[in-house]
Design an enzyme around this catalytic site. Structure first.
Site, PDB file in Angstrom:
ATOM      1  N   PHE A  10      -4.571 -19.587  -6.318  1.00 61.00           N
ATOM      2  CA  PHE A  10      -3.382 -19.857  -7.122  1.00 61.00           C
ATOM      3  C   PHE A  10      -2.941 -21.312  -6.997  1.00 61.00           C
ATOM      4  CE2 PHE A  10      -2.888 -15.189  -6.761  1.00 61.00           C
ATOM      5  CZ  PHE A  10      -2.716 -14.888  -8.099  1.00 61.00           C
ATOM      6  N   GLY A  11      -2.924 -21.848  -5.773  1.00 57.28           N
ATOM      7  CA  GLY A  11      -2.463 -23.206  -5.570  1.00 57.28           C
ATOM      8  C   GLY A  11      -3.434 -24.247  -6.079  1.00 57.28           C
ATOM      9  N   GLU A 167       0.226  -0.379  -1.654  1.00 52.64           N
ATOM     10  CA  GLU A 167      -0.325  -0.225  -3.004  1.00 52.64           C
ATOM     11  C   GLU A 167      -1.663   0.499  -2.994  1.00 52.64           C
ATOM     12  OE1 GLU A 167       1.961  -4.159  -4.841  1.00 52.64           O
ATOM     13  OE2 GLU A 167      -0.149  -4.288  -4.277  1.00 52.64           O
TER      14      GLU A 167
END
Length: 423
Positions: A10-11, A167
């Site tokens: 993501f970064g 999850e």
């Protein structure tokens, strides 16, 4: 300015996209995979809810029209700070600025048996391995005559009560309720047990007490056996042992109990922080190493509100990458004018199953759960997925699954060996 970005999570991807086609910058994006992985949905790949291609996006496609970003596949070995090089198994990359964005991997806390036998879920490949193990165990269970061995196949243990553990436990429980009895009518699924072990006294410890309590209730409604205050001591591939003497026979252990930063070699003298994280200043520069920056899960920026560093979640990585990109675009290397990083916490969320999710919003302080939280969770994740086609496929998969209570992705791909050619 030559910028080398190590890692396309993501970064790293955010930073490369913000500097894409900007004059004065030459970027090299280095990663061991040729695709970006959407980590929040690994658990759905592991439980046959989504195909791996739905949450993976080719890096070269992202930068097809780029004039200044180049992709290189390589395994990162070390940093040669003296000569300003990133050393990899595919050669060395010179830099003016190096950005370490390799993220974090699974932390087994030094337990070799757990590392050998338990499954982690920090990549698409690992998620697929879990899916294959689940399906193969049920295929073996159909033929198994030994009741003890059969119970090992039917017991699934998830260790770690954070968002990932919650999850994946909920997703497996829904498979047990809606899918597996139809696939395997020969098996008695009342004997199937799904255990979620958490070392503290509650799940979702980083979220509010209401979210923790509500998530625990959802898990119980789905049939998950929640065991808090349990610390795992060993696992030999067939029996999981806890420090309090609890023993659970199981052929499948999914480890979601901790992560540690992927720190490259060469940063000698660096005082790593808890979780194997690199200490950085308010501009994300690695302390003691000018020109080297760390962002995301790998970085530990101590602040008054986060003395042990920011949460290791995607929004932190994205915001740190954005702040670094803006500083470079506006002020170049003149750090006197740079803006220090400030994290804007938009909240936290986790889904447990169909119509079951929890959301915490800090400002104004608000908690809600159930169907509305589930819709918010889905909408946000769809927005974050890279690529219009991927978003469409994920949405269609979710819609199909919601209407039919099923998904046709329970495939086992085995290695195929070509027969030797006779001379």
């Amino acid at each position: 300015m030559k910028i080398v970005i190590a890692g396309a999570g993501f970064g790293g991807l955010r930073l490369a996209r913000m500097l894409n086609n900007k004059p004065g910058f030459e970027l090299t994006l280095v990663d061991r995979f040729n695709y970006h992985q959407f980590q929040p949905l690994f658990y759905q790949v592991a439980t046959a809810g989504l195909d791996a291609s739905n949450i993976s996006f080719p890096l070269r496609k992202v930068f097809q029209k780029s004039r200044n970003v180049r992709i290189r596949l390589a395994n990162i070995e070390r940093v040669d700070a003296a000569n300003r090089q990133l050393v990899t198994d595919s050669g060395n990359f010179y830099y003016d600025i190096l950005v370490l964005a390799m993220g974090a991997g699974t932390n087994f806390f030094g337990n070799a048996n757990l590392e050998r036998h338990a499954f982690s879920m920090k990549s698409t490949v690992e998620a697929l391995q879990i899916r294959h193990r689940l399906m193969e165990n049920f295929e073996k269970a159909v033929h198994e005559k030994d009741p003890d061995q059969l119970q090992q196949y039917m017991n699934i243990v998830v260790v770690g009560g954070g968002p990932t553990g919650v999850e994946v436990s909920g997703a497996i429980a829904e498979m047990k309720r809606y899918v597996l009895p139809k696939d395997y009518p020969e098996l008695d699924f009342s004997r199937m047990n799904i255990y979620l072990l958490e070392g503290s006294d509650k799940v979702l410890g980083t979220m509010s007490g209401k979210s923790s309590e509500q998530a625990g209730q959802y898990l119980k409604e789905l049939g998950v056996t929640l065991l808090t205050g349990k610390q795992v001591s060993d696992y030999n591939g067939s029996v999981l042992e806890c420090k309090d003497g609890t023993a659970i026979p199981t052929a499948t252990v999914i480890w979601a109990a901790g992560i540690k930063g992927h720190v490259p070699g060469g940063l000698d003298g660096l005082s790593l922080q808890r979780g194997n994280r690199i200490p950085v200043d308010p501009f994300n520069e690695v302390k003691g190493f000018p020109g080297i920056y760390a962002i995301g899960d790998l970085a530990c920026m101590a602040t008054d509100t986060n003395p042990n560093g920011h949460p290791q979640v995607a929004p932190v990585a994205i915001q740190q990458a954005g702040n670094l990109a803006q500083n470079l675009l506006k002020h170049g290397l003149d750090k006197v004018l740079w803006k220090p990083f400030e994290y804007y916490d938009k909240g936290a969320m986790a889904t447990v199953g169909r119509n079951k999710a929890v959301v915490d919003i800090p400002k104004p302080k608000w908690h809600f759960g159930g169907f509305l939280a589930w819709l918010v969770w889905m909408a946000l994740h769809l927005m974050l997925i890279l690529g219009v086609k991927n978003r469409l496929f994920v949405f269609l998969n979710w819609l199909y699954n919601y209407l039919t209570y099923d998904q046709s992705l329970r495939l086992i791909f085995k290695e195929f060996h070509k027969p030797e050619q006779k001379e």
